[in-house]
Design a protein around this motif. Structure first.
Motif, mmCIF file in Angstrom:
data_model
loop_
_atom_site.group_PDB
_atom_site.id
_atom_site.type_symbol
_atom_site.label_atom_id
_atom_site.label_comp_id
_atom_site.label_asym_id
_atom_site.label_seq_id
_atom_site.Cartn_x
_atom_site.Cartn_y
_atom_site.Cartn_z
ATOM 1 N N ARG A 56 -14.279 -27.617 -13.839
ATOM 2 C CA ARG A 56 -15.496 -27.943 -13.091
ATOM 3 C C ARG A 56 -15.230 -27.770 -11.607
ATOM 4 O O ARG A 56 -14.122 -28.044 -11.123
ATOM 5 C CB ARG A 56 -15.937 -29.377 -13.394
ATOM 6 C CG ARG A 56 -16.336 -29.602 -14.841
ATOM 7 C CD ARG A 56 -16.696 -31.063 -15.082
ATOM 8 N NE ARG A 56 -17.847 -31.468 -14.257
ATOM 9 C CZ ARG A 56 -18.221 -32.732 -14.104
ATOM 10 N NH1 ARG A 56 -17.528 -33.710 -14.678
ATOM 11 N NH2 ARG A 56 -19.270 -33.021 -13.366
ATOM 12 N N PRO A 57 -16.230 -27.341 -10.824
ATOM 13 C CA PRO A 57 -16.031 -27.077 -9.388
ATOM 14 C C PRO A 57 -16.028 -28.357 -8.552
ATOM 15 O O PRO A 57 -16.879 -28.561 -7.673
ATOM 16 C CB PRO A 57 -17.212 -26.170 -9.042
ATOM 17 C CG PRO A 57 -18.280 -26.543 -10.007
ATOM 18 C CD PRO A 57 -17.565 -26.890 -11.284
ATOM 19 N N LEU A 58 -15.059 -29.225 -8.818
ATOM 20 C CA LEU A 58 -14.921 -30.456 -8.061
ATOM 21 C C LEU A 58 -14.335 -30.151 -6.687
ATOM 22 O O LEU A 58 -13.606 -29.163 -6.513
ATOM 23 C CB LEU A 58 -14.029 -31.441 -8.812
ATOM 24 C CG LEU A 58 -14.505 -31.831 -10.220
ATOM 25 C CD1 LEU A 58 -13.452 -32.706 -10.900
ATOM 26 C CD2 LEU A 58 -15.846 -32.547 -10.161
ATOM 27 N N PRO A 59 -14.637 -30.984 -5.680
ATOM 28 C CA PRO A 59 -14.112 -30.735 -4.328
ATOM 29 C C PRO A 59 -12.594 -30.570 -4.318
ATOM 30 O O PRO A 59 -11.878 -31.278 -5.028
ATOM 31 C CB PRO A 59 -14.554 -31.984 -3.545
ATOM 32 C CG PRO A 59 -15.755 -32.478 -4.279
ATOM 33 C CD PRO A 59 -15.504 -32.178 -5.726
ATOM 34 N N THR A 100 -10.698 -28.318 -5.499
ATOM 35 C CA THR A 100 -10.063 -27.707 -6.669
ATOM 36 C C THR A 100 -10.126 -26.195 -6.575
ATOM 37 O O THR A 100 -10.918 -25.617 -5.829
ATOM 38 C CB THR A 100 -10.756 -28.148 -7.970
ATOM 39 O OG1 THR A 100 -12.127 -27.689 -7.945
ATOM 40 C CG2 THR A 100 -10.730 -29.661 -8.121
ATOM 41 N N LYS A 151 -13.557 -24.919 -7.468
ATOM 42 C CA LYS A 151 -14.531 -24.982 -6.372
ATOM 43 C C LYS A 151 -14.352 -23.803 -5.427
ATOM 44 O O LYS A 151 -15.331 -23.167 -5.000
ATOM 45 C CB LYS A 151 -14.354 -26.296 -5.602
ATOM 46 C CG LYS A 151 -15.317 -26.458 -4.407
ATOM 47 C CD LYS A 151 -16.764 -26.534 -4.869
ATOM 48 C CE LYS A 151 -17.698 -27.033 -3.782
ATOM 49 N NZ LYS A 151 -17.794 -26.146 -2.626
ATOM 50 N N ARG A 152 -13.108 -23.446 -5.105
ATOM 51 C CA ARG A 152 -12.864 -22.287 -4.239
ATOM 52 C C ARG A 152 -13.340 -21.009 -4.921
ATOM 53 O O ARG A 152 -13.889 -20.118 -4.270
ATOM 54 C CB ARG A 152 -11.382 -22.189 -3.891
ATOM 55 C CG ARG A 152 -10.900 -23.305 -2.970
ATOM 56 C CD ARG A 152 -9.501 -23.019 -2.437
ATOM 57 N NE ARG A 152 -8.502 -23.060 -3.506
ATOM 58 C CZ ARG A 152 -7.885 -24.152 -3.919
ATOM 59 N NH1 ARG A 152 -8.167 -25.319 -3.365
ATOM 60 N NH2 ARG A 152 -6.974 -24.091 -4.875
ATOM 61 N N VAL A 169 -15.780 -20.730 -7.252
ATOM 62 C CA VAL A 169 -17.248 -20.711 -7.277
ATOM 63 C C VAL A 169 -17.795 -20.365 -5.891
ATOM 64 O O VAL A 169 -18.769 -19.614 -5.758
ATOM 65 C CB VAL A 169 -17.774 -22.072 -7.776
ATOM 66 C CG1 VAL A 169 -19.286 -22.183 -7.561
ATOM 67 C CG2 VAL A 169 -17.436 -22.255 -9.259
ATOM 68 N N ASP A 170 -17.180 -20.898 -4.845
ATOM 69 C CA ASP A 170 -17.607 -20.555 -3.480
ATOM 70 C C ASP A 170 -17.360 -19.076 -3.184
ATOM 71 O O ASP A 170 -18.180 -18.420 -2.535
ATOM 72 C CB ASP A 170 -16.855 -21.413 -2.465
ATOM 73 C CG ASP A 170 -17.295 -22.871 -2.481
ATOM 74 O OD1 ASP A 170 -18.342 -23.167 -3.092
ATOM 75 O OD2 ASP A 170 -16.585 -23.702 -1.897
#
Length: 464
Positions: A208-211, A213, A216-217, A219-220
């Protein structure tokens, strides 16, 4: 491993026909298949990650060419052997979904890429995208590769280096020019960083794109590239396409003459960049390592390169490899094929059964995540005498003709055969032409780098 009988076709009626990879098959449906559930909750996940090849070999030797295993929170049935490769890759009965097989790994980052399409949709888009690999654009890519590789490689010599990070940066830079048509610089660096983040996120344990992680990088990074490629697709359609791969994709048409939807162009480009740069980095590193380890073979390839190119010019600079001479590097291609056998850049391939089928004496129900192990078959004594020996002569035409067609499948096979395989051959041949005319590649005596075997092999120390 013994050859198996011809697999029986799928049944048309099934109790469970999955429409998405997240729909799980029940453990009871696989009770009749031998295998191992592993530890409570975690299954065999850590055991598999610690030694993927050793684990696969143990399971095949213990349970046979059809076995089940629980890892990463789900059951999977592995089909081992060249016959299994043919069943899954050729897929004459349209049993297997590539989209649902790769979905758990790639869906958040590389959705709707060509490898994640099935059947008619895949066929239509593959035909449209194949324009990017016709002779005229391939000739253009060859020019870009020659210039970029020659300019970079000339700075590599003189001391110990780590090859893997160097070739990884080079392939990223080459992709910016050949694939996207932009010069090396800050814009290319931003794009490359986004791709690296997406690839790292694809194998991150936190999904999951948790801060803070990796997901998250990743997905960004995908958001940045979707925005960039969307704007660029509209611009290139308005201004007319160039010879780079992205421009070819942006202006590609389907059989009815219509352009591909913009969002599909974007997804295809995202996926292609990921698939191309990581696999070619891995396979080029494998070839360089094996040639450094076997200097007699390195010298044979050097002599072939010099015979084809004419060798370095009067100033000592390597001559470029002409596009028309690519086919003359026969021994170089055989050595590359042997490196791909030895260390395939994609060691295993996932699919999901959309219909039930029989293989190896077992009924495998619809909804089962299935896979083949390319690395295990590439090291099987049934097809490869003395499989741990590096020998490019395994790929003479006579020996290739005698061997099972699906005993060597580093580029996959069937409808999903890698669309860019000729680009990969071209890039490696141009790289070898520059390296072998300029340098001797050596490793210290007794040096055996430890390889990260999965998901895409690479030397843990960067290959000294």
């Amino acid at each position: 491993m013994a050859s198996l009988a011809e697999p029986k076709p799928a049944r048309e009626a099934d109790a469970f026909s999955p429409s998405h990879w997240s729909e799980r098959i029940s453990p009871e449906a696989l009770e009749h298949i031998p295998g191992d559930a592993g530890l409570p909750i975690i299954g065999n996940t850590f055991r598999m990650l610690a030694d993927p090849h050793g684990y696969a070999r143990y399971m095949a030797e213990t349970y046979g060419p059809v076995y089940k295993s629980r890892a990463f929170g789900m059951w999977n049935v592995m089909l081992i052997g060249a016959d299994a490769n043919e069943l899954l890759l050729f897929d004459r009965d349209k049993i297997f979904s590539s989209e649902q097989g790769w979905g758990p790994v790639l869906d958040n980052l590389f959705p709707r890429g060509l490898m994640l399409m099935d059947f008619d949709h895949h066929r239509a888009d593959r035909r449209a995208l194949s324009i990017a690999f016709k002779p005229e654009p391939m000739r253009h890519y060859a020019g870009s590769l020659n210039r970029g590789i020659a300019e970079t490689v000339k700075h590599w010599g003189g001391s110990e280096m780590r090859f893997y990070p160097a070739i990884k940066q080079l392939t990223l830079d080459l992709a910016a020019e050949s694939f996207i048509g932009i010069p090396w610089g800050p814009e290319a660096d931003h794009i490359n960083r986004a791709f690296v983040d997406m690839v790292q996120a694809s194998v991150a344990p936190i999904r999951r794109p948790l801060p803070f992680t990796a997901m998250k990088r990743g997905v960004d990074g995908r958001a940045f590239l979707v925005d960039y490629f969307t704007r660029e697709t509209h611009r290139r359609r308005a201004e007319g396409g160039g010879q780079d791969m992205f421009s070819q994709f942006a202006t590609a048409t389907r059989e009815d003459g219509g352009l591909l939807p913009v969002d599909e162009v974007v997804d295809h480009m995202n996926f292609l960049m990921m698939a191309a740069h990581d696999t070619i980095t891995s396979s080029a590193t494998s070839l360089v390592y094996l040639l450094a380890k076997h200097p007699a073979w390195q010298e044979k390839l050097r002599q072939e390169v010099v015979a084809v190119t004419g060798g370095p010019d009067a100033s000592g600079n390597p001559r470029l490899l002409d596009y028309g001479d690519l086919g003359k590097l026969e021994l170089t291609e055989m050595a590359f094929k042997e490196a791909l056998r030895f260390i395939p850049p994609v060691p295993s391939l996932p699919r999901r059964a959309l219909k039930s089928f029989e293989f190896g004496g077992y009924e495998i129900p619809a909804g089962t995540p299935c896979g083949i192990n390319i690395h295990l078959v590439h090291h099987s004594e049934e097809h490869w005498p003395d499989p741990e020996r590096f020998d490019p002569m395994r790929f003479t035409p006579d020996l290739v003709k005698e061997r099972h067609k699906y005993a060597w499948v580093p580029f996959g096979g069937g409808a999903h055969m890698c669309l860019g395989l000729h680009f990969a051959y071209m890039q490696v041949k141009i790289l070898m032409a520059q390296l072998l005319q300029r340098y001797s590649m050596e490793i210290e005596e007794g040096y055996e780098p430890k390889w990260q075997p999965w998901p895409i092999p690479k030397p843990r120390d960067g290959l000294k």
